[in-house]
Design a protein around this motif. Structure first.
Motif, PDB file in Angstrom:
ATOM      1  N   GLY A 235      16.123  10.884  14.231  1.00 13.30           N
ATOM      2  CA  GLY A 235      17.446  10.382  14.548  1.00 13.30           C
ATOM      3  C   GLY A 235      17.374   9.054  15.282  1.00 13.30           C
TER       4      GLY A 235
ATOM      5  N   ASP B 172       0.234  -1.109   6.538  1.00 16.49           N
ATOM      6  CA  ASP B 172       0.880  -2.283   5.956  1.00 16.49           C
ATOM      7  C   ASP B 172       2.195  -1.907   5.302  1.00 16.49           C
ATOM      8  OD1 ASP B 172      -0.828  -4.432   6.488  1.00 16.49           O
ATOM      9  OD2 ASP B 172      -2.238  -3.740   4.953  1.00 16.49           O
ATOM     10  N   TYR B 173       3.245  -2.563   5.695  1.00 15.04           N
ATOM     11  CA  TYR B 173       4.503  -2.480   4.942  1.00 15.04           C
ATOM     12  C   TYR B 173       5.224  -3.801   5.145  1.00 15.04           C
ATOM     13  CZ  TYR B 173       8.532  -0.504   2.586  1.00 15.04           C
ATOM     14  OH  TYR B 173       9.540  -0.273   1.687  1.00 15.04           O
TER      15      TYR B 173
ATOM     16  N   SER C 191       0.802  -1.222   0.000  1.00 19.14           N
ATOM     17  CA  SER C 191       0.000   0.000   0.000  1.00 19.14           C
ATOM     18  C   SER C 191       0.839   1.277   0.000  1.00 19.14           C
ATOM     19  CB  SER C 191      -0.942   0.001   1.201  1.00 19.14           C
ATOM     20  OG  SER C 191      -0.211  -0.125   2.385  1.00 19.14           O
ATOM     21  N   LEU C 192       2.173   1.127   0.086  1.00 17.80           N
ATOM     22  CA  LEU C 192       3.017   2.330   0.014  1.00 17.80           C
ATOM     23  C   LEU C 192       2.969   2.862  -1.420  1.00 17.80           C
ATOM     24  CD1 LEU C 192       5.145   4.226   1.347  1.00 17.80           C
ATOM     25  CD2 LEU C 192       6.894   2.687   0.448  1.00 17.80           C
TER      26      LEU C 192
ATOM     27  N   TRP D 143       4.307   7.841   1.176  1.00 18.94           N
ATOM     28  CA  TRP D 143       2.910   8.012   1.598  1.00 18.94           C
ATOM     29  C   TRP D 143       2.236   6.661   1.689  1.00 18.94           C
ATOM     30  CZ3 TRP D 143       0.894  13.070   2.268  1.00 18.94           C
ATOM     31  CH2 TRP D 143       1.764  14.104   1.894  1.00 18.94           C
ATOM     32  N   ASN D 144       1.808   6.307   2.891  1.00 18.56           N
ATOM     33  CA  ASN D 144       1.158   5.018   3.070  1.00 18.56           C
ATOM     34  C   ASN D 144      -0.183   5.201   3.793  1.00 18.56           C
ATOM     35  OD1 ASN D 144       0.676   2.259   3.003  1.00 18.56           O
ATOM     36  ND2 ASN D 144       2.721   1.716   3.756  1.00 18.56           N
TER      37      ASN D 144
ATOM     38  N   VAL E 226       8.692   8.175   7.294  1.00 16.34           N
ATOM     39  CA  VAL E 226      10.114   7.910   7.082  1.00 16.34           C
ATOM     40  C   VAL E 226      10.639   7.229   8.331  1.00 16.34           C
ATOM     41  CG1 VAL E 226      12.382   8.825   6.485  1.00 16.34           C
ATOM     42  CG2 VAL E 226      10.388  10.172   5.997  1.00 16.34           C
TER      43      VAL E 226
ATOM     44  N   SER F 144      19.336  -1.503  -0.855  1.00 15.01           N
ATOM     45  CA  SER F 144      18.197  -1.773   0.031  1.00 15.01           C
ATOM     46  C   SER F 144      17.345  -0.536   0.285  1.00 15.01           C
ATOM     47  CB  SER F 144      18.725  -2.299   1.366  1.00 15.01           C
ATOM     48  OG  SER F 144      19.624  -1.351   1.916  1.00 15.01           O
TER      49      SER F 144
ATOM     50  N   LEU G 289      11.196  -5.080  -0.288  1.00 19.17           N
ATOM     51  CA  LEU G 289      10.740  -3.794   0.249  1.00 19.17           C
ATOM     52  C   LEU G 289      11.934  -2.989   0.737  1.00 19.17           C
ATOM     53  CD1 LEU G 289       7.527  -4.816   2.225  1.00 19.17           C
ATOM     54  CD2 LEU G 289       7.725  -3.872  -0.080  1.00 19.17           C
ATOM     55  N   LYS G 290      11.939  -1.708   0.380  1.00 21.91           N
ATOM     56  CA  LYS G 290      13.058  -0.860   0.733  1.00 21.91           C
ATOM     57  C   LYS G 290      12.935  -0.389   2.182  1.00 21.91           C
ATOM     58  CE  LYS G 290      14.747  -1.173  -3.360  1.00 21.91           C
ATOM     59  NZ  LYS G 290      15.171  -0.093  -4.214  1.00 21.91           N
ATOM     60  N   ILE G 291      14.084  -0.237   2.809  1.00 19.32           N
ATOM     61  CA  ILE G 291      14.147   0.314   4.162  1.00 19.32           C
ATOM     62  C   ILE G 291      15.130   1.477   4.121  1.00 19.32           C
ATOM     63  CG2 ILE G 291      14.743  -0.158   6.582  1.00 19.32           C
ATOM     64  CD1 ILE G 291      14.178  -3.149   5.921  1.00 19.32           C
ATOM     65  N   PRO G 292      14.780   2.667   4.591  1.00 23.45           N
ATOM     66  CA  PRO G 292      13.573   3.022   5.356  1.00 23.45           C
ATOM     67  C   PRO G 292      12.266   2.885   4.566  1.00 23.45           C
ATOM     68  CG  PRO G 292      14.940   4.981   4.921  1.00 23.45           C
ATOM     69  CD  PRO G 292      15.686   3.818   4.432  1.00 23.45           C
ATOM     70  N   HIS G 293      11.196   2.676   5.345  1.00 19.66           N
ATOM     71  CA  HIS G 293       9.830   2.797   4.827  1.00 19.66           C
ATOM     72  C   HIS G 293       9.620   4.285   4.607  1.00 19.66           C
ATOM     73  CE1 HIS G 293       5.319   3.009   5.998  1.00 19.66           C
ATOM     74  NE2 HIS G 293       5.398   2.705   4.737  1.00 19.66           N
ATOM     75  N   MET G 294       9.665   4.714   3.345  1.00 24.94           N
ATOM     76  CA  MET G 294       9.676   6.143   3.052  1.00 24.94           C
ATOM     77  C   MET G 294       8.595   6.478   2.035  1.00 24.94           C
ATOM     78  SD  MET G 294      12.754   8.439   1.429  1.00 24.94           S
ATOM     79  CE  MET G 294      13.965   8.162   2.719  1.00 24.94           C
TER      80      MET G 294
ATOM     81  N   TYR H  78       2.606  10.736   5.413  1.00 25.46           N
ATOM     82  CA  TYR H  78       4.015  10.594   5.028  1.00 25.46           C
ATOM     83  C   TYR H  78       4.847   9.952   6.137  1.00 25.46           C
ATOM     84  CZ  TYR H  78       8.599  11.567   3.126  1.00 25.46           C
ATOM     85  OH  TYR H  78       9.879  11.423   2.649  1.00 25.46           O
TER      86      TYR H  78
ATOM     87  N   GLN I 289      17.909   8.990   7.218  1.00 31.87           N
ATOM     88  CA  GLN I 289      16.660   9.380   6.555  1.00 31.87           C
ATOM     89  C   GLN I 289      16.740  10.783   5.969  1.00 31.87           C
ATOM     90  OE1 GLN I 289      17.045   9.296   9.840  1.00 31.87           O
ATOM     91  NE2 GLN I 289      16.307  11.269  10.566  1.00 31.87           N
TER      92      GLN I 289
END
Lengths: 257, 216
Positions: free
Chosen positions: B53, B174-175, A2-3, B132-133, B156, A201, B125-130, B154, A124
């Protein structure tokens, strides 16, 4: 999943003014970064990237004020790149209201800078911008190298190995520009985008070459990009961000509509 | 005298965006201040606790500035909004930085998306979760006012909270896995996403917070 995949308009800023002409009929001042950013926000841009192309270091302070003014009024993520050389530069941009800072040439000349910056402000916040160019011949396996100075100077660094190294050093995202495609409007270098996206990644932003909405969709579907960045197709109002997002959604891509 | 919305400044990241977004939505009699002063935080009408951080640095800074007690006190008595790291450090413990004890307002851990046990579910799946979810509302709450269920915010982050008390879950996302993206309990509301960077719905949430009486 869903992202949503992201669409990121990129604005070149010279001495505090948006250049390369943004053409919206109904915008008061097309050179004013705040007006342009507000317009993109209203259209549904997922983020905005500012690239500072100010030549003189005496005028570098102006981009800080631009970021401050935009961040006061536009509440979506902002990335700033161009001329970022020290941890102090990074901090200044973040304090002004940027969410992410893109490091390009300085990373090539001093990779440790990326490590220092991510150590201080967190992965980030740090995007490493990579300018890559194909160096393999027709009958050879595909290979790309990192170039600096707007694609004029070769560094001998393999693009995939470099991207991996930057992620090891803490980069939270990769902004990948194909110097072969930049400005051509014939589409992203999809094999390059895919190769980098599969190698790292962290999220990858595809950039360089967008001329049609299908190019944006292909960047995600075939290039496996997490986000797509474009300048001219949005600036000249050939397409609105809304149209682009709807097109991508119709192609089956998860978007924030 | 105006009532204050205090954004807690403990040296972790940029607070400008949070305070500017709040200034956009506060009532005429409210004032937004960024502060690291214990008295100002104690006297605030409501408190926003952001953070960015690493968990280790956040906890170190909170203790160095002697703000942990006053922040916990605020979380027990007045409208309190945690954002991102400001949500994570409310938990008992974080797996970040080889394990860090946090503020222990809520039992439960802060876990990594990159954990070996999630390897197969997080594949590709990429990390960070960055980006709009979607956030699914798990319970009605005044802070969801005028925000449709399952809208996008949004994010991050590379770590996520796992509260032991499932009643705390006010929103999930969900991620790879389904994780708790919002916690709510009494006068506390805390989001993993960044409302100050989430365009219209984010501003609506901040507006709701500024008008909230701290009750559910």
């Amino acid at each position: 999943m869903s992202l949503a995949k992201r669409i990121i308009p990129c604005l070149d800023v010279d001495n505090g003014r948006v250049v390369k002409g943004v053409q919206f009929v109904d915008i008061r001042d097309a050179g004013n970064p705040v007006d342009v950013a507000r317009r993109y926000d209203e259209e549904g841009a997922d983020e905005i990237t500012f690239l500072d192309i100010t030549a003189s270091s005496d005028d570098r302070e102006t981009i800080v004020h631009v970021v401050e003014e935009v961040a006061n009024e536009v509440f979506i993520p902002l990335t700033v790149g161009g001329g970022i050389r020290t941890v102090d530069d990074v901090r200044r941009m973040l304090n002004a209201g940027a969410d992410k800072v893109a490091i390009n040439t300085a990373a090539v000349f001093n990779p440790e800078f990326v490590r220092q910056a991510t150590d201080k402000v967190g992965s980030q916040c740090i995007v490493v911008a990579i300018d890559a160019k194909k160096v393999s011949m027709e009958n050879e396996p595909l290979r790309w190298e990192i170039f600096t100075h707007g694609g004029r100077k070769a560094t001998g660094l393999d693009a995939i190995a470099w991207a991996k190294k930057m992620v090891d050093y803490g980069a939270g995202e990769i902004l990948l520009t194909s110097m072969d495609r930049d400005g051509t409007k014939i589409g992203f270098d999809l094999p390059l985008t895919r190769a980098i996206s599969e190698a790292v990644s962290v999220p990858v932003i595809a950039s360089g070459g967008v001329g049609t909405l299908e190019h944006l969709a292909a960047g995600v579907i075939d290039g496996l990009a997490d986000a797509v960045l474009a300048a001219s197709i949005f600036h000249f109002a050939e397409y609105s961000i809304q149209e682009a997002k709807q097109y991508m959604a119709d192609r089956g891509i998860e978007m924030r509509l | 005298m105006s009532s204050t919305v205090v954004v807690v400044d403990y040296g972790m990241g940029n607070l400008r965006s949070v305070s500017k977004a709040l200034e956009h939505v506060v009532s005429a009699n409210q004032r937004v201040i960024i502060s690291s002063d214990a008295d100002e935080i104690a006297n605030a009408e409501r408190v926003v606790f952001p953070g960015q951080g690493a968990a280790r640095d956040c906890m170190k800074q909170l203790k160095a500035l002697q703000l942990d007690a006053v922040v916990l006190q605020a979380a027990s008595e007045k409208p309190f909004l945690g954002i991102c790291m400001g949500m994570q450090v409310l938990m008992a413990h974080s797996e970040e930085n080889q394990g860090i004890d946090c503020m222990n307002l809520y039992a439960g851990n802060v876990c990594a998306f990159a954990d070996e046990s999630l390897r197969s579910t997080m594949q590709g799946l990429k990390i960070p979760h960055m980006g709009w979810n979607r956030v699914l509302h798990k319970q009605p709450h005044p802070l969801w006012h005028a925000i449709p269920d399952n809208n996008r915010f949004y994010f991050v982050h590379s770590y996520y909270v796992t509260p032991e008390d499932k009643m705390l879950m006010a929103g999930t996302t969900d991620y790879g896995i389904n994780f708790t993206s919002v916690i709510a309990s009494k006068n506390v509301f805390a989001t993993q996403f960044h409302p100050e960077k989430s365009a219209h719905d984010g501003l609506q949430l901040l507006k709701n917070f500024c008008r909230w009486n701290g009750q559910v």
